[in-house]
Design a protein around this motif. Structure first.
Motif, mmCIF file in Angstrom:
data_model
loop_
_atom_site.group_PDB
_atom_site.id
_atom_site.type_symbol
_atom_site.label_atom_id
_atom_site.label_comp_id
_atom_site.label_asym_id
_atom_site.label_seq_id
_atom_site.Cartn_x
_atom_site.Cartn_y
_atom_site.Cartn_z
ATOM 1 N N ASN A 227 45.216 142.571 83.333
ATOM 2 C CA ASN A 227 44.374 142.408 82.149
ATOM 3 C C ASN A 227 45.045 141.475 81.145
ATOM 4 O O ASN A 227 45.946 141.867 80.408
ATOM 5 C CB ASN A 227 44.110 143.779 81.506
ATOM 6 N N GLY A 228 44.627 140.214 81.148
ATOM 7 C CA GLY A 228 45.150 139.249 80.187
ATOM 8 C C GLY A 228 46.549 138.782 80.511
ATOM 9 O O GLY A 228 46.900 138.567 81.671
ATOM 10 N N GLN A 229 47.390 138.665 79.478
ATOM 11 C CA GLN A 229 48.731 138.117 79.655
ATOM 12 C C GLN A 229 49.735 139.233 79.916
ATOM 13 O O GLN A 229 49.831 140.193 79.159
ATOM 14 C CB GLN A 229 49.145 137.333 78.412
ATOM 15 N N VAL A 230 50.500 139.095 80.983
ATOM 16 C CA VAL A 230 51.526 140.081 81.320
ATOM 17 C C VAL A 230 52.819 139.347 81.689
ATOM 18 O O VAL A 230 52.794 138.184 82.099
ATOM 19 C CB VAL A 230 51.092 140.988 82.502
ATOM 20 N N ALA A 231 53.935 140.038 81.514
ATOM 21 C CA ALA A 231 55.215 139.483 81.937
ATOM 22 C C ALA A 231 55.388 139.742 83.428
ATOM 23 O O ALA A 231 54.949 140.771 83.937
ATOM 24 C CB ALA A 231 56.352 140.140 81.156
ATOM 25 N N TYR A 232 56.009 138.784 84.122
ATOM 26 C CA TYR A 232 56.260 139.008 85.541
ATOM 27 C C TYR A 232 57.688 138.624 85.877
ATOM 28 O O TYR A 232 58.304 137.781 85.226
ATOM 29 C CB TYR A 232 55.265 138.239 86.406
ATOM 30 N N LYS A 233 58.215 139.292 86.888
ATOM 31 C CA LYS A 233 59.578 139.015 87.335
ATOM 32 C C LYS A 233 59.656 139.226 88.835
ATOM 33 O O LYS A 233 59.167 140.229 89.352
ATOM 34 C CB LYS A 233 60.580 139.941 86.633
ATOM 35 N N ILE A 234 60.263 138.278 89.519
ATOM 36 C CA ILE A 234 60.506 138.410 90.953
ATOM 37 C C ILE A 234 61.999 138.642 91.143
ATOM 38 O O ILE A 234 62.820 137.806 90.761
ATOM 39 C CB ILE A 234 60.054 137.161 91.728
ATOM 40 N N ASP A 235 62.333 139.795 91.679
ATOM 41 C CA ASP A 235 63.716 140.150 91.960
ATOM 42 C C ASP A 235 63.841 140.368 93.458
ATOM 43 O O ASP A 235 63.472 141.414 93.980
ATOM 44 C CB ASP A 235 64.103 141.424 91.201
ATOM 45 N N ARG A 236 64.313 139.309 94.128
ATOM 46 C CA ARG A 236 64.371 139.309 95.580
ATOM 47 C C ARG A 236 62.966 139.492 96.140
ATOM 48 O O ARG A 236 62.109 138.657 95.940
ATOM 49 C CB ARG A 236 65.354 140.364 96.076
ATOM 50 N N LYS A 237 62.683 140.617 96.803
ATOM 51 C CA LYS A 237 61.360 140.808 97.399
ATOM 52 C C LYS A 237 60.469 141.712 96.558
ATOM 53 O O LYS A 237 59.448 142.213 97.034
ATOM 54 C CB LYS A 237 61.502 141.374 98.819
ATOM 55 N N ASN A 238 60.855 141.950 95.302
ATOM 56 C CA ASN A 238 60.084 142.813 94.418
ATOM 57 C C ASN A 238 59.447 142.013 93.296
ATOM 58 O O ASN A 238 60.097 141.151 92.696
ATOM 59 C CB ASN A 238 60.973 143.915 93.829
ATOM 60 N N LEU A 239 58.198 142.314 93.014
ATOM 61 C CA LEU A 239 57.454 141.688 91.926
ATOM 62 C C LEU A 239 57.051 142.752 90.925
ATOM 63 O O LEU A 239 56.442 143.759 91.298
ATOM 64 C CB LEU A 239 56.198 140.985 92.464
ATOM 65 N N SER A 240 57.422 142.557 89.671
ATOM 66 C CA SER A 240 56.993 143.486 88.622
ATOM 67 C C SER A 240 56.044 142.772 87.668
ATOM 68 O O SER A 240 56.274 141.624 87.278
ATOM 69 C CB SER A 240 58.198 144.032 87.850
ATOM 70 N N LEU A 241 54.966 143.457 87.321
ATOM 71 C CA LEU A 241 53.995 142.984 86.333
ATOM 72 C C LEU A 241 53.996 143.991 85.195
ATOM 73 O O LEU A 241 53.731 145.178 85.414
ATOM 74 C CB LEU A 241 52.597 142.879 86.946
ATOM 75 N N THR A 242 54.300 143.540 83.973
ATOM 76 C CA THR A 242 54.486 144.448 82.850
ATOM 77 C C THR A 242 53.644 144.011 81.664
ATOM 78 O O THR A 242 53.746 142.857 81.225
ATOM 79 C CB THR A 242 55.962 144.510 82.427
ATOM 80 N N THR A 243 52.840 144.933 81.140
ATOM 81 C CA THR A 243 52.006 144.631 79.987
ATOM 82 C C THR A 243 52.837 144.686 78.710
ATOM 83 O O THR A 243 53.986 145.123 78.706
ATOM 84 C CB THR A 243 50.851 145.640 79.872
ATOM 85 N N ALA A 244 52.233 144.261 77.611
ATOM 86 C CA ALA A 244 52.921 144.279 76.319
ATOM 87 C C ALA A 244 53.286 145.703 75.899
ATOM 88 O O ALA A 244 54.229 145.910 75.122
ATOM 89 C CB ALA A 244 52.044 143.622 75.258
ATOM 90 N N LYS A 245 52.566 146.702 76.395
ATOM 91 C CA LYS A 245 52.848 148.105 76.058
ATOM 92 C C LYS A 245 53.937 148.709 76.940
ATOM 93 O O LYS A 245 54.318 149.868 76.749
ATOM 94 C CB LYS A 245 51.573 148.937 76.180
ATOM 95 N N GLY A 246 54.423 147.951 77.915
ATOM 96 C CA GLY A 246 55.466 148.452 78.802
ATOM 97 C C GLY A 246 54.975 149.104 80.052
ATOM 98 O O GLY A 246 55.763 149.608 80.857
ATOM 99 N N ASP A 247 53.645 149.133 80.239
ATOM 100 C CA ASP A 247 53.092 149.686 81.476
ATOM 101 C C ASP A 247 53.008 148.581 82.521
ATOM 102 O O ASP A 247 53.043 147.400 82.198
ATOM 103 C CB ASP A 247 51.696 150.259 81.228
ATOM 104 N N GLY A 248 52.865 148.998 83.785
ATOM 105 C CA GLY A 248 52.741 147.967 84.792
ATOM 106 C C GLY A 248 52.866 148.518 86.211
ATOM 107 O O GLY A 248 52.745 149.726 86.437
ATOM 108 N N VAL A 249 53.118 147.611 87.129
ATOM 109 C CA VAL A 249 53.248 147.965 88.546
ATOM 110 C C VAL A 249 54.396 147.189 89.156
ATOM 111 O O VAL A 249 54.790 146.124 88.648
ATOM 112 C CB VAL A 249 51.950 147.675 89.328
ATOM 113 N N VAL A 250 54.939 147.722 90.234
ATOM 114 C CA VAL A 250 55.962 147.031 91.025
ATOM 115 C C VAL A 250 55.434 146.912 92.440
ATOM 116 O O VAL A 250 54.904 147.879 93.004
ATOM 117 C CB VAL A 250 57.299 147.795 91.017
ATOM 118 N N LEU A 251 55.576 145.721 93.001
ATOM 119 C CA LEU A 251 55.080 145.449 94.346
ATOM 120 C C LEU A 251 56.194 144.831 95.193
ATOM 121 O O LEU A 251 57.156 144.286 94.662
ATOM 122 C CB LEU A 251 53.862 144.510 94.310
ATOM 123 N N LYS A 252 56.037 144.897 96.495
ATOM 124 C CA LYS A 252 57.051 144.376 97.410
ATOM 125 C C LYS A 252 56.398 143.465 98.434
ATOM 126 O O LYS A 252 55.294 143.744 98.917
ATOM 127 C CB LYS A 252 57.748 145.538 98.136
#
Length: 253
Positions: A227-252
């Motif tokens: 939903n809109g703009q989120v922070a993302y980070k790829i750490d090796r084979k993991n992808l994290s998507l984090t909202t401004a409120k600190g919620d989010g998901v981690v994927l592999k």
């Protein structure tokens, strides 16, 4: 004559400075922040068979530690890499029970190799570690790209990280500015734009059929992270998507 002597001294000085610079570059600067995975292991000049489905993995952190894995526990400790030697005398290990006793033996073997000050060198794209009776050749792990399919592994709510309820499967597939969504029950898609470490999702559309409680929990978390703009980070084979409120998901991947 004095000019020739002065010129010779200057050349020697420049060579010495260059040599010192090369040695400094070799004191871990080429390894820090990288992960290496074994491609071959030999012991006493003969191929050493690892436990099926395992490999040797070494990570060199920016704060001067080595993290090693041989299929079960995590081995780590401070490391120096001066003069072509790995000095890691104070290694510790997690104490996780391994399903196969051979994994414990393999962990112990790797700890012994790293703790015995083996030599290291970079040979092209490979890291070669040579001990008294063992040699490990490792290749640098390739950096994962956003494009491709990622599978949901956990849900983040503030500082709490939870597993997927009921093991409900969910995936995101990124390709050419479009993400295809399978949210555990319903499907959808959205366009996205990447800017630095943020992703902006737009025009999210999805089906809206009734699903079970676990599926709806997963779907809510996935759609919230798109939903809109989120922070993302790829750490090796993991992808994290984090909202401004600190919620989010981690994927592999």
């Amino acid at each position: 004559m004095s000019n020739r002597i002065l010129l010779a001294a200057l050349v020697v000085t420049l060579l010495a400075v260059t040599g010192c610079g090369d040695r400094a570059a070799g004191q871990g600067g080429d390894l820090r922040g990288k992960v290496f995975v074994s491609t071959s292991v030999t012991e006493q000049g003969k191929p050493k068979a690892l436990v099926e489905g395992t490999s040797i993995e070494l990570s060199f952190t920016d704060d001067g530690r080595v993290i090693a894995r041989a299929g079960c526990n995590m081995i780590q400790g401070p490391v120096t890499l001066d003069d072509g030697k790995i000095e890691a005398k104070d290694l510790s290990s997690t104490a996780m029970g391994c399903p196969n006793p051979d994994l414990h033996t393999q962990d112990d073997w790797l700890t012994k190799v790293l703790g015995a000050s083996p030599a290291w060198k970079l040979d092209g794209g490979n890291l070669v570690i040579t001990g008294s009776d063992a040699e490990i050749v490792l290749s640098a792990e390739k950096e994962e790209k956003l494009d491709g399919e990622w599978t949901l592994t956990s849900i983040v709510s503030g500082e709490a990280v939870s597993s997927i309820p009921g093991g409900v499967p969910a995936t995101l597939r990124f390709e050419n500015g479009k993400v295809e969504v399978f949210a555990g029950c319903n499907t959808g898609s959205a366009s996205y734009k990447v800017d630095g470490q943020t992703i902006t999702f737009e025009s999210l559309v999805h089906t809206d059929k009734a699903c079970g409680e676990n599926e709806m929990t997963v779907e809510k978390a996935v759609l919230n992270a798109l939903n809109g703009q989120v922070a993302y980070k790829i750490d090796r084979k993991n992808l994290s998507l984090t909202t401004a409120k600190g919620d989010g998901v981690v994927l592999k991947k």
